[in-house]
Scaffold this active site. Structure first.
Site, PDB file in Angstrom:
ATOM      1  N   ASN A 154       2.108 -10.092  -0.729  1.00  0.00           N
ATOM      2  CA  ASN A 154       3.285 -10.699  -1.337  1.00  0.00           C
ATOM      3  C   ASN A 154       3.882 -11.818  -0.487  1.00  0.00           C
ATOM      4  O   ASN A 154       5.028 -12.206  -0.675  1.00  0.00           O
ATOM      5  CB  ASN A 154       4.350  -9.646  -1.637  1.00  0.00           C
ATOM      6  CG  ASN A 154       5.196 -10.031  -2.830  1.00  0.00           C
ATOM      7  OD1 ASN A 154       4.715 -10.650  -3.779  1.00  0.00           O
ATOM      8  ND2 ASN A 154       6.473  -9.682  -2.796  1.00  0.00           N
ATOM      9  N   ARG A 175       1.143  -1.236   4.921  1.00  0.00           N
ATOM     10  CA  ARG A 175       1.730  -2.084   3.885  1.00  0.00           C
ATOM     11  C   ARG A 175       0.747  -3.116   3.328  1.00  0.00           C
ATOM     12  O   ARG A 175       0.775  -3.434   2.138  1.00  0.00           O
ATOM     13  CB  ARG A 175       2.940  -2.808   4.491  1.00  0.00           C
ATOM     14  CG  ARG A 175       3.545  -3.946   3.687  1.00  0.00           C
ATOM     15  CD  ARG A 175       4.639  -4.605   4.512  1.00  0.00           C
ATOM     16  NE  ARG A 175       5.094  -5.874   3.956  1.00  0.00           N
ATOM     17  CZ  ARG A 175       6.187  -6.033   3.219  1.00  0.00           C
ATOM     18  NH1 ARG A 175       6.934  -4.984   2.920  1.00  0.00           N
ATOM     19  NH2 ARG A 175       6.554  -7.224   2.793  1.00  0.00           N
ATOM     20  N   HIS A 219       7.735  -2.881  -7.359  1.00  0.00           N
ATOM     21  CA  HIS A 219       7.721  -2.559  -5.934  1.00  0.00           C
ATOM     22  C   HIS A 219       8.679  -1.401  -5.664  1.00  0.00           C
ATOM     23  O   HIS A 219       9.357  -0.908  -6.553  1.00  0.00           O
ATOM     24  CB  HIS A 219       8.149  -3.781  -5.112  1.00  0.00           C
ATOM     25  CG  HIS A 219       7.133  -4.880  -5.047  1.00  0.00           C
ATOM     26  ND1 HIS A 219       6.404  -5.152  -3.915  1.00  0.00           N
ATOM     27  CD2 HIS A 219       6.726  -5.776  -5.976  1.00  0.00           C
ATOM     28  CE1 HIS A 219       5.601  -6.162  -4.138  1.00  0.00           C
ATOM     29  NE2 HIS A 219       5.771  -6.567  -5.396  1.00  0.00           N
ATOM     30  N   SER A 220       8.738  -1.003  -4.401  1.00  0.00           N
ATOM     31  CA  SER A 220       9.662   0.023  -3.938  1.00  0.00           C
ATOM     32  C   SER A 220       9.982  -0.260  -2.467  1.00  0.00           C
ATOM     33  O   SER A 220       9.067  -0.631  -1.712  1.00  0.00           O
ATOM     34  CB  SER A 220       9.002   1.392  -4.088  1.00  0.00           C
ATOM     35  OG  SER A 220       9.780   2.420  -3.536  1.00  0.00           O
ATOM     36  N   TYR A 221      11.231  -0.162  -2.036  1.00  0.00           N
ATOM     37  CA  TYR A 221      12.306   0.374  -2.819  1.00  0.00           C
ATOM     38  C   TYR A 221      13.586  -0.395  -2.546  1.00  0.00           C
ATOM     39  O   TYR A 221      13.616  -1.250  -1.650  1.00  0.00           O
ATOM     40  CB  TYR A 221      12.499   1.872  -2.533  1.00  0.00           C
ATOM     41  CG  TYR A 221      12.976   2.222  -1.137  1.00  0.00           C
ATOM     42  CD1 TYR A 221      14.314   2.456  -0.885  1.00  0.00           C
ATOM     43  CD2 TYR A 221      12.071   2.320  -0.094  1.00  0.00           C
ATOM     44  CE1 TYR A 221      14.738   2.788   0.386  1.00  0.00           C
ATOM     45  CE2 TYR A 221      12.498   2.640   1.174  1.00  0.00           C
ATOM     46  CZ  TYR A 221      13.840   2.872   1.421  1.00  0.00           C
ATOM     47  OH  TYR A 221      14.250   3.193   2.685  1.00  0.00           O
ATOM     48  N   GLU A 261      12.394  -3.572  -7.820  1.00  0.00           N
ATOM     49  CA  GLU A 261      12.316  -2.689  -6.655  1.00  0.00           C
ATOM     50  C   GLU A 261      12.935  -1.349  -7.046  1.00  0.00           C
ATOM     51  O   GLU A 261      14.148  -1.250  -7.245  1.00  0.00           O
ATOM     52  CB  GLU A 261      13.068  -3.290  -5.464  1.00  0.00           C
ATOM     53  CG  GLU A 261      12.464  -4.561  -4.912  1.00  0.00           C
ATOM     54  CD  GLU A 261      11.439  -4.295  -3.815  1.00  0.00           C
ATOM     55  OE1 GLU A 261      11.142  -3.097  -3.557  1.00  0.00           O
ATOM     56  OE2 GLU A 261      10.955  -5.269  -3.220  1.00  0.00           O
ATOM     57  N   ALA A 280       0.803  -1.221   0.000  1.00  0.00           N
ATOM     58  CA  ALA A 280       0.000   0.000   0.000  1.00  0.00           C
ATOM     59  C   ALA A 280       0.836   1.271   0.000  1.00  0.00           C
ATOM     60  O   ALA A 280       0.505   2.239  -0.684  1.00  0.00           O
ATOM     61  CB  ALA A 280      -0.944  -0.019   1.203  1.00  0.00           C
ATOM     62  N   ARG A 281       1.904   1.275   0.776  1.00  0.00           N
ATOM     63  CA  ARG A 281       2.655   2.529   0.971  1.00  0.00           C
ATOM     64  C   ARG A 281       3.600   2.851  -0.179  1.00  0.00           C
ATOM     65  O   ARG A 281       4.201   3.931  -0.212  1.00  0.00           O
ATOM     66  CB  ARG A 281       3.438   2.430   2.275  1.00  0.00           C
ATOM     67  CG  ARG A 281       4.468   1.304   2.337  1.00  0.00           C
ATOM     68  CD  ARG A 281       4.905   1.085   3.773  1.00  0.00           C
ATOM     69  NE  ARG A 281       5.906   0.032   3.903  1.00  0.00           N
ATOM     70  CZ  ARG A 281       6.313  -0.451   5.073  1.00  0.00           C
ATOM     71  NH1 ARG A 281       5.806   0.011   6.193  1.00  0.00           N
ATOM     72  NH2 ARG A 281       7.229  -1.395   5.127  1.00  0.00           N
ATOM     73  N   GLU A 282       3.742   1.950  -1.142  1.00  0.00           N
ATOM     74  CA  GLU A 282       4.693   2.139  -2.238  1.00  0.00           C
ATOM     75  C   GLU A 282       4.034   2.895  -3.391  1.00  0.00           C
ATOM     76  O   GLU A 282       3.774   2.346  -4.469  1.00  0.00           O
ATOM     77  CB  GLU A 282       5.241   0.774  -2.671  1.00  0.00           C
ATOM     78  CG  GLU A 282       5.981   0.061  -1.551  1.00  0.00           C
ATOM     79  CD  GLU A 282       6.344  -1.386  -1.854  1.00  0.00           C
ATOM     80  OE1 GLU A 282       6.144  -1.821  -3.013  1.00  0.00           O
ATOM     81  OE2 GLU A 282       6.815  -2.092  -0.938  1.00  0.00           O
TER      82      GLU A 282
END
Length: 424
Positions: free
Chosen positions: A259, A240, A312-314, A386, A184-186
């Site tokens: 994930n 997340r 994705h990150s990071y 990433e 969520a936060r990415e």
């Protein structure tokens, strides 16, 4: 002072998140292991609930961890006792989040969208805006773009794929399946995926060779409930997981890590069985409606699917299977060739360096992830990308740098696609 793993378990148990946090006074540290023992101890922190927002197993490479005011003294004792190199990178996460939200609201006031036409790279978009955008593309480019509803999140937000073709009407083409927005936060993840869509659709002439023998099926937002939750205010920014409620004793915790929720070596090493942990694997494999959607897409496309790519990150990584074991797949050289091509293209164009390799050899074992499942489901090339970190938090660059990041990401994705076409 030597600290035992048992001691770590005691003070780290407080790090498990049962509800949204007030991040006022929280700090972010970089910690750099210089030997294998230090790396192992740092990994123990992440397994016990410390929020590592960037983690590496490579010696001399920093991992990044959030430390609450209550944990600070004992964290400092730990890094001092173990002589682990560390540096403070953010002295007040709460203040940084508040500043970020002020910028977000300002950008949305200054750059509203109607759901028609191209999206700019000047701000982050809501799930509704993303859906409106791909629907509009299907209306404007009906011969080349198809949008399909593929499912619903726990809170009944629609999940849609956009399929981009060259419009020649040929059926049975090979497929590249791309997704974003798992965690969520990415926020930069769906932003990068939207830019890929823009390049394939709006900049078709420049990229037509990528669509000659391949269709691209793209799911821009896997976890809309979590993503929207992170945009409700500062308390939720670092969320997340998904948002389905689960009981842990008398406590209600929310969400599973999508994930870690796939049914391939599910809930093995690198995943948690604690509903309050960020890496909670869920009560069962595919307990989350969002991961069921991704699973079903993989299987529906597997007869034509050649590459699965998840953004994705990071951390500046291009990772391929396996994530559940240090063993390598039979065609690891093909996986390595595609990943290295992406890394080299980015470095040549921008100077940004990506580390590439199998997940467990570059990072740590993390079973139940989508890239392992994609490979298991039949995609010969399955890669997690990433993106680099930036800003005071790391997961998303400030809005002034979104364009820089998404254009750089596209350079790598385009190069990997070209390598894939050459190989398959």
């Amino acid at each position: 002072m030597k600290l035992s793993v048992g001691f770590l378990l005691v003070f780290l148990s407080a790090a498990l998140v049962a509800a949204d946090q007030d991040y006022e006074g929280y700090r972010i540290y970089d910690v750099i292991p210089s030997n294998a023992e230090q790396a192992k101890l740092l990994h123990q922190l992440s397994l016990q609930g410390f929020d590592f927002i960037g983690e590496s197993r490579l010696l001399g490479h920093p991992s990044r961890v959030i430390v609450s005011p209550e944990q600070l003294e004992k964290f400092e004792q730990f890094v001092e006792g173990e002589k682990i190199t560390n540096s403070l990178v953010n002295s007040n996460l709460g203040a940084s989040i508040a500043e970020e939200f002020a910028q977000l609201q300002m950008q949305r006031l200054l750059a509203p969208i109607t759901g028609k036409g191209r999206l700019s790279t000047e701000r982050y978009y809501t799930h509704e805006e993303i859906i409106n955008y791909i629907d509009d593309l299907a209306e404007r480019f009906p011969s080349r773009v198809y949008v399909r509803t593929v499912g619903w999140s726990y809170h009944k937000r629609v999940l849609k794929t956009i399929t981009v073709t060259n419009g020649d009407g040929r059926s049975g083409k090979k497929v590249i399946f791309l997704d974003g927005g798992f965690h969520a936060r990415e926020w930069i993840s769906p932003a990068a995926v939207l830019y890929v869509i823009d390049q394939l659709v709006e900049q078709f002439e420049e990229n037509a060779h990528l669509l000659k023998d391949y269709d691209w099926v793209i799911l821009p937002m896997v976890n809309p409930d979590g993503y929207e939750h992170t945009q409700t205010g500062t308390l939720a920014r670092m969320w997340r997981k998904t948002r389905q409620p689960y009981k842990s004793g008398t406590t209600t915790c929310y969400g599973a890590d999508p994930n870690r929720n796939f049914d391939f070596h599910w809930n093995e090493e690198g995943a948690s069985s604690n509903p309050c942990a960020d890496t909670y694997a869920g009560p069962t494999a595919f307990s989350e409606p969002e991961t069921i959607v991704v699973r079903d897409l993989m299987h529906s496309l597997s007869d034509r699917g050649v590459m699965y790519l998840t953004i994705h990150s990071y951390g500046n990584y291009l990772l391929y299977p396996w994530g559940w074991t240090s063993d390598l797949p039979e065609n690891w050289e093909d996986l390595d060739a595609v990943a290295s091509t992406g890394a080299e293209a980015i470095k040549s164009a921008t100077g940004t360096e990506y580390t590439y390799g199998s997940s467990t050899r570059v990072l740590y074992i993390a079973a139940g992830a989508s890239d392992d499942y994609g490979y298991y489901a039949g995609f010969n090339i399955s890669i997690t990308m990433e993106l680099p970190g930036a800003g005071s938090i790391g997961f998303n660059p400030p809005v002034t740098r979104i364009d820089e990041f998404v254009t750089e990401t596209w350079i790598g994705i385009r190069a990997m696609a070209e390598k894939l076409i050459e190989m398959y």
